[in-house]
Design an enzyme around this catalytic site. Structure first.
Site, PDB file in Angstrom:
ATOM      1  N   LYS A 167      47.682  15.295   1.592  1.00  0.00           N
ATOM      2  CA  LYS A 167      46.817  16.398   2.037  1.00  0.00           C
ATOM      3  C   LYS A 167      47.725  17.526   2.549  1.00  0.00           C
ATOM      4  O   LYS A 167      48.791  17.262   3.126  1.00  0.00           O
ATOM      5  CB  LYS A 167      45.916  15.890   3.175  1.00  0.00           C
ATOM      6  CG  LYS A 167      45.145  16.948   3.949  1.00  0.00           C
ATOM      7  CD  LYS A 167      44.005  17.517   3.161  1.00  0.00           C
ATOM      8  CE  LYS A 167      43.253  18.599   3.950  1.00  0.00           C
ATOM      9  NZ  LYS A 167      42.347  19.377   3.083  1.00  0.00           N
ATOM     10  N   LEU A 210      41.361  22.109   6.621  1.00  0.00           N
ATOM     11  CA  LEU A 210      42.728  21.595   6.787  1.00  0.00           C
ATOM     12  C   LEU A 210      42.827  20.426   7.762  1.00  0.00           C
ATOM     13  O   LEU A 210      43.725  20.382   8.600  1.00  0.00           O
ATOM     14  CB  LEU A 210      43.665  22.734   7.254  1.00  0.00           C
ATOM     15  CG  LEU A 210      44.279  23.593   6.166  1.00  0.00           C
ATOM     16  CD1 LEU A 210      45.017  24.786   6.781  1.00  0.00           C
ATOM     17  CD2 LEU A 210      45.258  22.784   5.309  1.00  0.00           C
ATOM     18  N   CYS A 241      45.590  28.212  -0.265  1.00  0.00           N
ATOM     19  CA  CYS A 241      44.658  27.718   0.743  1.00  0.00           C
ATOM     20  C   CYS A 241      43.879  28.903   1.317  1.00  0.00           C
ATOM     21  O   CYS A 241      44.473  29.941   1.605  1.00  0.00           O
ATOM     22  CB  CYS A 241      45.445  27.017   1.827  1.00  0.00           C
ATOM     23  SG  CYS A 241      44.557  26.775   3.352  1.00  0.00           S
ATOM     24  N   ASN A 278      44.039  25.513  -7.612  1.00  0.00           N
ATOM     25  CA  ASN A 278      43.226  25.185  -6.441  1.00  0.00           C
ATOM     26  C   ASN A 278      41.745  25.431  -6.766  1.00  0.00           C
ATOM     27  O   ASN A 278      41.413  25.953  -7.828  1.00  0.00           O
ATOM     28  CB  ASN A 278      43.666  26.046  -5.248  1.00  0.00           C
ATOM     29  CG  ASN A 278      43.481  25.338  -3.907  1.00  0.00           C
ATOM     30  OD1 ASN A 278      42.470  24.678  -3.692  1.00  0.00           O
ATOM     31  ND2 ASN A 278      44.449  25.484  -3.030  1.00  0.00           N
ATOM     32  N   SER A 279      40.871  25.093  -5.848  1.00  0.00           N
ATOM     33  CA  SER A 279      39.430  25.251  -6.074  1.00  0.00           C
ATOM     34  C   SER A 279      39.038  26.722  -6.182  1.00  0.00           C
ATOM     35  O   SER A 279      39.763  27.614  -5.730  1.00  0.00           O
ATOM     36  CB  SER A 279      38.657  24.578  -4.935  1.00  0.00           C
ATOM     37  OG  SER A 279      39.169  25.007  -3.696  1.00  0.00           O
ATOM     38  N   GLY A 336      36.058  20.015  -9.511  1.00  0.00           N
ATOM     39  CA  GLY A 336      35.383  19.156 -10.479  1.00  0.00           C
ATOM     40  C   GLY A 336      35.143  19.895 -11.782  1.00  0.00           C
ATOM     41  O   GLY A 336      35.841  20.848 -12.116  1.00  0.00           O
ATOM     42  N   GLY A 349      41.148  15.026  -8.538  1.00  0.00           N
ATOM     43  CA  GLY A 349      40.607  15.258  -7.200  1.00  0.00           C
ATOM     44  C   GLY A 349      39.186  14.753  -7.051  1.00  0.00           C
ATOM     45  O   GLY A 349      38.947  13.685  -6.497  1.00  0.00           O
ATOM     46  N   THR A 350      38.229  15.511  -7.585  1.00  0.00           N
ATOM     47  CA  THR A 350      36.812  15.186  -7.390  1.00  0.00           C
ATOM     48  C   THR A 350      36.477  13.768  -7.853  1.00  0.00           C
ATOM     49  O   THR A 350      35.764  13.025  -7.171  1.00  0.00           O
ATOM     50  CB  THR A 350      35.930  16.218  -8.130  1.00  0.00           C
ATOM     51  OG1 THR A 350      36.164  17.513  -7.558  1.00  0.00           O
ATOM     52  CG2 THR A 350      34.456  15.879  -8.006  1.00  0.00           C
TER      53      THR A 350
HETATM   54  C1  DHB Z   1      41.578  23.034   2.336  1.00  0.00           C
HETATM   55  C2  DHB Z   1      41.041  23.489   1.158  1.00  0.00           C
HETATM   56  C3  DHB Z   1      41.881  23.926   0.152  1.00  0.00           C
HETATM   57  O1  DHB Z   1      41.423  24.370  -1.048  1.00  0.00           O
HETATM   58  C4  DHB Z   1      43.236  23.911   0.336  1.00  0.00           C
HETATM   59  O2  DHB Z   1      44.024  24.336  -0.642  1.00  0.00           O
HETATM   60  C5  DHB Z   1      43.775  23.460   1.534  1.00  0.00           C
HETATM   61  C6  DHB Z   1      42.924  23.014   2.531  1.00  0.00           C
HETATM   62  C7  DHB Z   1      40.689  22.567   3.417  1.00  0.00           C
HETATM   63  O3  DHB Z   1      39.622  23.143   3.621  1.00  0.00           O
HETATM   64  O4  DHB Z   1      41.053  21.581   4.104  1.00  0.00           O
END
Ligand code: DHB
Length: 292
Positions: free
Chosen positions: A40, A68, A123, A192-193, A220, A269-270
């Protein structure tokens, strides 16, 4: 291969999915189908993260605003595989989220225990000067990394960059010219998302997740055509680094598509959040021996 790092399988976990606690990391380590253990995204201090519910899955994709939540970089720096774990690369995702925190983490002794760093430059908590996403502005992105590289003496090799989803041709060109060719990461992770999506429950008349009025990062299957295109766009431009695909992988066929457009490895991930570490065996076998 991620640069010079040899993975033990083509597939491994995406940062954020089942990789926060010791149990999560131990479990990933024990699976022979998992090619690396990625953590993470970490910060200096441990964080509880946002209020629950902060993650939701509608059966097609996911949304999160986890905030985070993590155990702090010292924990990730001190984690060691369990004795019955499989020896595989250990990659620590670093979020910062501020530039000075990022430098503190990257220059710490604790970080020497890992095989690579995935620097999270996408992020939602890292904001560029104009309030937008850091990596969407390649001048800000350049400046951000220049200061980090200077402060760390460019000693944080090998490292990779976790990128946000890109849409426009100039974003790929600018990222390559201003960032990748300047700082030569070993790999980039696409992507990233999708920021600030919304899952809404019409029966309850409210968003699925609580933080940020329900807005969160979408992953996803919703993400797959975007991340697949991002891999293909970087590959077409002959980037020098390895490309890791991440977004909407739940079958062996998804993995093959990423491989065919240029990925050197694929993160999950998902689907891992949905069904746990056993998904790696099923997806690996489909990828390797056909079907689906
Ligand atoms: C989080 C979400 C993210 O997309 C990321 O890259 C890092 C942290 C989060 O909300 O924890």
């Amino acid at each position: 291969m991620l640069g010079n790092i040899k993975l033990t399988s083509f597939i491994y976990n995406a940062s954020g999915a089942q990789c926060t606690t010791k149990n999560h990391l131990d479990e990933l380590s024990r699976s022979p189908y998992v090619g690396a253990v990625l953590t993470k995204s970490c910060t200096i201090e441990p964080r509880e993260g946002n209020e629950h519910p902060r993650y939701s899955d509608d059966g097609f994709g996911s949304i999160n605003s986890n905030g985070l939540c993590n155990e702090g970089y010292k924990f990730y720096g001190s984690w060691r595989p369990p004795v019955d774990g499989v020896r595989k690369p250990y990659i620590i995702s670093v979020a910062g989220p501020t530039q000075s925190d990022t430098i503190t983490i990257l220059t710490s002794d604790e970080l020497r225990s890992c095989d690579a760093v995935e620097l999270n430059t996408s992020c939602p908590n890292i904001e560029s000067n104009d309030g937008g996403h850091l990596a969407y502005n390649s001048n800000d992105f350049y400046e951000y990394l220049r200061i980090i590289m200077e402060a760390t003496g460019r000693t944080i090799v090998p490292y990779g960059l976790k990128l946000p989803p890109f849409w426009f041709p100039e974003q790929f060109d600018n990222t390559i010219d201003n960032v990748l060719n300047e700082f030569n990461p070993s790999f980039i992770t696409c992507c990233n998302s999708l920021p600030n999506g919304l899952f809404f429950d019409s029966a309850l008349g409210q968003p699925d997740i609580k933080p940020k009025n329900g807005f969160g990062g979408v992953g996803g299957r919703y993400l797959k055509p975007i991340s697949l295109a991002n891999v293909a766009q970087f590959k077409r431009r002959n980037v020098r680094c390895s490309i890791v695909g991440c977004g909407g992988v739940s079958t062996g066929r998804d993995v093959r598509e990423y491989e065919q457009v240029g990925a050197s490895a694929v993160q999950i991930g998902t689907e891992l959040m949905r069904n746990g570490v056993d998904v790696f065996e099923a997806i690996y076998n489909e990828y390797r021996y056909g079907k689906k």
